[in-house]
Design a protein around this motif. Structure first.
Motif: not given
Length: 129
Positions: A39-43, A60-62, A108-114
């Motif tokens: 659950s996240t508000a940072k998706a 961090a939100d998983i 695509m570095a923005e999706i690292g750690n996601h």
């Protein structure tokens, strides 16, 4: 201009390819039955035609306690190598239900750690602000 250290070969071959990544203004919750997996508000929303848009949720939100890493992997010439996790409370349906690009190509570095989830394997609820 800075040298790109790990450029995506897909963009080098197909510079007209468009993949967008934008913050999602709202909350995204992932469930297996009644069990909340994330659950996240940072998706972030990744859009890449012809695929459906995918929500990428910060690690961090998983709840990784409800996931099990698998040996499955795939390769995308635009994003990199994807690792997979099964959503354990979903049983057989949850096999390889989450993927992540742990070392994405520079573009695509923005999706690292996601991580992102298959909507066919879990329930993904997006509530706009």
């Amino acid at each position: 201009m800075d040298q790109i250290a790990n450029p995506a070969p897909g963009f080098q071959r197909n510079p007209d390819k468009v993949i967008t990544i934008e913050p999602y203004a709202g909350t995204v919750t992932v469930r297996a039955g009644d069990v909340v997996i994330a659950s996240t508000a940072k998706a972030k929303v990744l859009t890449e035609a012809p695929y459906p848009a995918a929500f990428y949720i910060p690690f961090a939100d998983i709840d990784f306690g409800k996931l099990g890493r698998t040996d499955h992997s795939t390769h995308c010439p635009y994003k990199g190598d994807a690792s997979y996790w099964s959503v354990l409370p979903a049983g057989e349906t949850g096999l390889n239900a989450m993927w992540a690009y742990e070392r994405p190509f520079d573009e695509m570095a923005e999706i690292g750690n996601h991580g992102a989830f298959y909507a066919s394997k879990v329930t993904i609820e997006a509530k706009p602000d």
